[in-house]
Enzyme design. Structure first.
Site, short mmCIF file in Angstrom:
data_model
loop_
_atom_site.label_atom_id
_atom_site.label_comp_id
_atom_site.label_asym_id
_atom_site.label_seq_id
_atom_site.Cartn_x
_atom_site.Cartn_y
_atom_site.Cartn_z
N ASP A 93 -9.43 0.21 26.94
CA ASP A 93 -10.28 1.36 26.61
C ASP A 93 -9.95 1.87 25.21
OD1 ASP A 93 -7.86 2.54 27.16
OD2 ASP A 93 -8.64 4.05 28.54
N SER A 94 -8.94 1.27 24.57
CA SER A 94 -8.69 1.53 23.15
C SER A 94 -9.92 1.21 22.32
CB SER A 94 -7.50 0.70 22.66
OG SER A 94 -7.67 -0.67 22.98
N GLU A 110 4.22 1.55 28.00
CA GLU A 110 3.83 1.95 26.65
C GLU A 110 4.65 3.14 26.18
OE1 GLU A 110 -0.39 2.46 25.94
OE2 GLU A 110 -0.02 3.29 23.94
N ASP A 170 -9.97 -2.84 31.37
CA ASP A 170 -9.38 -1.51 31.57
C ASP A 170 -10.30 -0.61 32.36
OD1 ASP A 170 -7.05 -0.19 31.03
OD2 ASP A 170 -7.44 0.11 28.90
O1 KIV Z 1 -6.45 0.22 25.90
C1 KIV Z 1 -5.58 -0.57 25.49
O2 KIV Z 1 -5.77 -1.31 24.51
C2 KIV Z 1 -4.31 -0.59 26.18
C3 KIV Z 1 -3.21 -1.44 25.65
C4 KIV Z 1 -2.71 -0.94 24.36
C5 KIV Z 1 -2.13 -1.64 26.62
O3 KIV Z 1 -4.18 0.05 27.18
#
Ligand code: KIV
Length: 268
Positions: free
Chosen positions: A47-48, A185, A86
């Site tokens: 979700d990044s 994290e 995610d």
């Molecule tokens: O959303 C994301 O990219 C993440 C990773 C950094 C683990 O959760």
């Protein structure tokens, strides 16, 4: 060497053999193709993408539809890696029923092979419910970006004794609920090492030091596409933003000077 499709059993086997796992985010066809061709074992539609692709300040606005859209593009490019999608904010926090339905959509409509969700003891019941629906779950504890307002910013977690104990219990709860792996994290390296030694599933670190079972980075950070100001844990293996700006500037010059297109780019 002949490459084989990465699966949950092959990840468990690699973990048992003490092999470190390499995981990377990807959000579209070209980034997924690069990650897969390079040999990344776990490809995460994080979700990044809300911040990296859409320029939001947080991951909170990301919707399940957006994750499905990006997952479909990634899946079309991936031959070998395990595709994990995610679960965005509010797609699972409202209870197990919603969580199963949304996780199911990521597999059914998106084509993902597993889902990832943030949370520890507070989400154990939801993780268990999704796993019981035969949807593999990767946990995510420590600095959980969807909890930004509770944390008061993107802060390293587990620095004091209470925080450490809480994360150790969260990790155990996620494992006990049936997760096949857990992202750690933004936690001190010593704590990540302790959690890793206590668990029987792989820990995937980001900002968690090296004493973990694998690492994950954001695609754009690894390639230096996100700009110069990066958190301590990011290593830029290339500087593609700089390279790209130079390339685009050269294109502009050549258009203005009448150098591009040349005869070789012109149909006869
Ligand atoms: O959303 C994301 O990219 C993440 C990773 C950094 C683990 O959760």
């Amino acid at each position: 060497m002949e490459r084989k499709k990465v699966t949950l059993p092959s990840i468990a086997k690699a973990y048992d053999a003490g092999e470190r796992l390499a995981m990377l985010t990807a959000y579209d066809y070209p980034s997924a193709a690069i990650a897969d061709q390079a040999g990344i074992e776990i490809i995460l539609i994080g979700d990044s993408l809300g911040m990296v692709i859409n320029g939001y300040d947080t991951t909170l606005p990301v919707t399940i539809e957006e994750i499905i859209y990006h997952t479909k593009a990634v899946v079309r490019a991936v031959e070998y890696g395990l595709v994990v999608a995610d679960m965005p904010f509010l797609s699972y926090q409202t209870g197990s029923r919603d969580a199963i339905r949304n996780a199911g959509r990521l597999l059914k409509e998106g084509g993902a092979e597993a889902v990832k969700m943030e949370g520890g003891r507070n989400m154990a019941e939801v993780i268990r419910a999704i796993v019981n629906a035969d949807i593999p779950v990767m946990g995510h504890i420590g600095l959980t970006p969807q909890s930004i307002h509770r944390m008061g910013g993107y802060r390293v977690q587990g620095r004091d004794e209470r925080g450490r104990d809480a994360l150790i219990q969260d990790a155990a709860a996620v494992e006990e609920a049936g997760a096949f792996a857990v992202v750690l994290e933004g936690v001190p390296g010593t704590l990540a090492a302790e959690i890793t030694s206590k668990l029987h599933i792989p820990t995937i670190g980001i900002g968690a030091g090296r004493e973990v079972s694998g690492q994950v980075l954001v695609f754009h950070d690894l390639l230096g596409l996100s700009g110069d100001r990066q958190p301590t844990f990011v290593k830029q293996y290339a500087h593609l933003r700089e390279t790209s700006v130079l390339a685009v500037q050269q294109y502009i010059r050549e258009v203005k000077e009448g150098v591009f297109p040349g005869p070789e780019h012109t149909y006869k």
